[in-house]
Design a protein around this motif. Structure first.
Motif, PDB file in Angstrom:
ATOM      1  N   ILE A 276      -9.967   4.567   8.722  1.00  0.00           N
ATOM      2  CA  ILE A 276      -9.397   3.593   7.789  1.00  0.00           C
ATOM      3  C   ILE A 276      -7.952   3.956   7.483  1.00  0.00           C
ATOM      4  CG2 ILE A 276      -9.440   2.895   5.342  1.00  0.00           C
ATOM      5  CD1 ILE A 276     -12.426   2.678   5.500  1.00  0.00           C
ATOM      6  N   ILE A 277      -7.095   2.949   7.461  1.00  0.00           N
ATOM      7  CA  ILE A 277      -5.702   3.148   7.069  1.00  0.00           C
ATOM      8  C   ILE A 277      -5.668   3.197   5.544  1.00  0.00           C
ATOM      9  CG2 ILE A 277      -3.359   2.203   7.116  1.00  0.00           C
ATOM     10  CD1 ILE A 277      -4.216   0.710   9.705  1.00  0.00           C
ATOM     11  N   LEU A 278      -5.352   4.358   4.993  1.00  0.00           N
ATOM     12  CA  LEU A 278      -5.387   4.555   3.551  1.00  0.00           C
ATOM     13  C   LEU A 278      -3.980   4.515   2.967  1.00  0.00           C
ATOM     14  CD1 LEU A 278      -6.940   5.291   0.947  1.00  0.00           C
ATOM     15  CD2 LEU A 278      -6.651   7.709   1.585  1.00  0.00           C
ATOM     16  N   LEU A 279      -3.773   3.596   2.042  1.00  0.00           N
ATOM     17  CA  LEU A 279      -2.535   3.528   1.270  1.00  0.00           C
ATOM     18  C   LEU A 279      -2.874   3.868  -0.172  1.00  0.00           C
ATOM     19  CD1 LEU A 279      -1.117   0.132   2.643  1.00  0.00           C
ATOM     20  CD2 LEU A 279      -0.721   2.441   3.542  1.00  0.00           C
ATOM     21  N   SER A 280      -1.923   4.426  -0.912  1.00  0.00           N
ATOM     22  CA  SER A 280      -2.220   4.777  -2.297  1.00  0.00           C
ATOM     23  C   SER A 280      -0.963   4.781  -3.144  1.00  0.00           C
ATOM     24  CB  SER A 280      -2.899   6.151  -2.375  1.00  0.00           C
ATOM     25  OG  SER A 280      -2.026   7.167  -1.912  1.00  0.00           O
ATOM     26  N   ASN A 281      -1.159   4.499  -4.413  1.00  0.00           N
ATOM     27  CA  ASN A 281      -0.105   4.620  -5.413  1.00  0.00           C
ATOM     28  C   ASN A 281      -0.425   5.811  -6.309  1.00  0.00           C
ATOM     29  OD1 ASN A 281       1.297   2.238  -4.655  1.00  0.00           O
ATOM     30  ND2 ASN A 281      -0.119   0.989  -5.847  1.00  0.00           N
ATOM     31  N   PRO A 282       0.576   6.610  -6.672  1.00  0.00           N
ATOM     32  CA  PRO A 282       0.314   7.717  -7.605  1.00  0.00           C
ATOM     33  C   PRO A 282      -0.060   7.212  -8.987  1.00  0.00           C
ATOM     34  CG  PRO A 282       2.665   7.501  -7.160  1.00  0.00           C
ATOM     35  CD  PRO A 282       1.968   6.598  -6.197  1.00  0.00           C
ATOM     36  N   PHE A 283       0.416   6.027  -9.334  1.00  0.00           N
ATOM     37  CA  PHE A 283       0.016   5.347 -10.566  1.00  0.00           C
ATOM     38  C   PHE A 283      -0.095   3.859 -10.251  1.00  0.00           C
ATOM     39  CE2 PHE A 283       4.608   5.852 -10.456  1.00  0.00           C
ATOM     40  CZ  PHE A 283       5.060   4.558 -10.643  1.00  0.00           C
ATOM     41  N   SER A 284      -0.852   3.151 -11.055  1.00  0.00           N
ATOM     42  CA  SER A 284      -1.171   1.767 -10.744  1.00  0.00           C
ATOM     43  C   SER A 284       0.067   0.867 -10.731  1.00  0.00           C
ATOM     44  CB  SER A 284      -2.174   1.224 -11.759  1.00  0.00           C
ATOM     45  OG  SER A 284      -2.476  -0.131 -11.493  1.00  0.00           O
ATOM     46  N   LYS A 285       0.160   0.042  -9.677  1.00  0.00           N
ATOM     47  CA  LYS A 285       1.221  -0.960  -9.585  1.00  0.00           C
ATOM     48  C   LYS A 285       0.659  -2.378  -9.569  1.00  0.00           C
ATOM     49  CE  LYS A 285       4.627   1.973  -7.253  1.00  0.00           C
ATOM     50  NZ  LYS A 285       5.600   2.076  -6.117  1.00  0.00           N
ATOM     51  N   GLY A 286      -0.658  -2.502  -9.666  1.00  0.00           N
ATOM     52  CA  GLY A 286      -1.272  -3.815  -9.778  1.00  0.00           C
ATOM     53  C   GLY A 286      -1.861  -4.334  -8.487  1.00  0.00           C
ATOM     54  N   LEU A 287      -2.866  -5.178  -8.653  1.00  0.00           N
ATOM     55  CA  LEU A 287      -3.590  -5.763  -7.520  1.00  0.00           C
ATOM     56  C   LEU A 287      -2.667  -6.541  -6.590  1.00  0.00           C
ATOM     57  CD1 LEU A 287      -6.345  -6.663  -6.190  1.00  0.00           C
ATOM     58  CD2 LEU A 287      -6.261  -8.618  -7.740  1.00  0.00           C
ATOM     59  N   ILE A 288      -1.786  -7.353  -7.160  1.00  0.00           N
ATOM     60  CA  ILE A 288      -0.952  -8.229  -6.332  1.00  0.00           C
ATOM     61  C   ILE A 288       0.038  -7.413  -5.507  1.00  0.00           C
ATOM     62  CG2 ILE A 288       0.686 -10.146  -6.375  1.00  0.00           C
ATOM     63  CD1 ILE A 288      -0.665 -11.144  -8.891  1.00  0.00           C
ATOM     64  N   TYR A 289       0.597  -6.373  -6.094  1.00  0.00           N
ATOM     65  CA  TYR A 289       1.489  -5.480  -5.339  1.00  0.00           C
ATOM     66  C   TYR A 289       0.749  -4.917  -4.127  1.00  0.00           C
ATOM     67  CZ  TYR A 289       4.013  -1.232  -4.078  1.00  0.00           C
ATOM     68  OH  TYR A 289       4.669  -0.241  -3.380  1.00  0.00           O
TER      69      TYR A 289
END
Length: 306
Positions: free
Chosen positions: A61-74
């Protein structure tokens, strides 16, 4: 030539819902095993070990992540802009397909309908699977689609502006539907693609996030009025929206709704510059044609098979 270019991409956004995500990935494993399918999971700042789980159990799986939430739409924008697939299957972390021949039906429908930009799935909302999946519904054009289960023709996605990240949550599908209409693309409801969305709608009002959900829902609707509706219709639509909230909720003692109304209105005022920048109003005749298209089919209920 691109090597191993996928035909289909399964896109899932998640945040602190590892148990739901684990269940969903297990249910769609048969899709992920195919060589023409890629899966992108975007972890929006989870603290429950989601990233560790994906890396350990789903290395492909190609895993992307944010260190803190940037929102569903982002997150949805990032995944849609990254994939090289022809078709992007967008799921939340708590739905899964319960129909057969998912990919075959997707490819067949897009091939037969070159103006189709988005396929809207048939969706059953409930904690348990429906007692039957029979449906007399036929494929038809609709005005919109539901975020938890739809499929993009990526040519259509690239032809319109990306989802408005300042909406944060709610309204992005309606935004896209207006933009698709302006560009001559269509949305088709395809009941053969059947999704089980594992949520209890009735209990949501008692959830701690009820007020913020209502606030976001209201403001997204108001954003859409100012962005796309002919000017002379906006005051009446705004007035009706506010009155119905007062009549059905506030006057019956739901003071959380009153606070949500006030905060949603302040959100609209604060985002006036963004509304002006992104305004793409339909002409009166365009709006009339748009209104003639059947509304999005959101909730499906089991039907008798005889």
């Amino acid at each position: 030539m691109e090597k191993n270019k996928p035909v289909f991409s399964v896109l899932i956004t998640t945040k602190n819902r590892l148990s739901n995500l684990r269940f969903t990935l297990g249910k769609i494993q048969y899709l992920l095993n195919r060589t023409d399918v890629e899966c992108i999971v975007f972890d929006d700042g989870s603290t429950d070990g989601t990233c560790v789980f994906i890396k350990k159990n789903y290395p492909d799986i190609i895993l992307l992540s944010n260190p803190f939430s940037k929102g569903l739409i982002y997150c949805r924008n990032q995944m849609l802009n990254q994939t090289k697939a022809n078709f992007a299957i967008s799921l939340d972390d708590d739905p899964h397909f319960i129909s057969d021949n998912v990919l075959q039906n997707i490819e067949k429908h897009f091939a037969a309908n070159p103006k189709c930009g988005v396929i809207a799935c048939r969706i059953f909302w409930g904690l348990e699977e429906p007692n039957n999946t029979f449906s007399k519904e036929k494929t038809e054009r609709t005005r919109g689609f539901v975020g938890c289960g739809h499929v993009w023709n990526m040519d259509a996605w690239r032809a319109i502006p990306k989802y408005p990240e300042w909406f944060v949550f709610y309204g992005e599908e309606e935004f896209a539907s207006f933009q698709l209409f302006k560009k001559g693309w269509e949305i088709h409801y395809l009941p053969e693609l059947f999704v089980h969305h594992r949520v209890d709608i009735k209990s949501r009002k008692n959830n701690a996030d009820y007020q913020i959900r209502l606030r976001r829902s209201l403001r997204s609707g108001w954003y859409l009025y100012f962005l796309f509706y002919p000017l002379h219709l906006i005051p009446r639509k705004m007035g009706y929206s506010i009155w119905m909230q007062l009549k059905l909720k506030v006057f019956k003692g739901d003071f959380q709704a009153l606070k949500a109304l006030f905060l949603a209105f302040t959100d609209v005022v604060r985002n006036v510059p963004k509304i002006i920048k992104n305004k793409n109003s339909l002409r009166v005749e365009e709006f009339k044609k748009y209104q003639q298209i059947p509304t999005a089919k959101i909730y499906w209920k089991p039907q008798k098979s005889i």
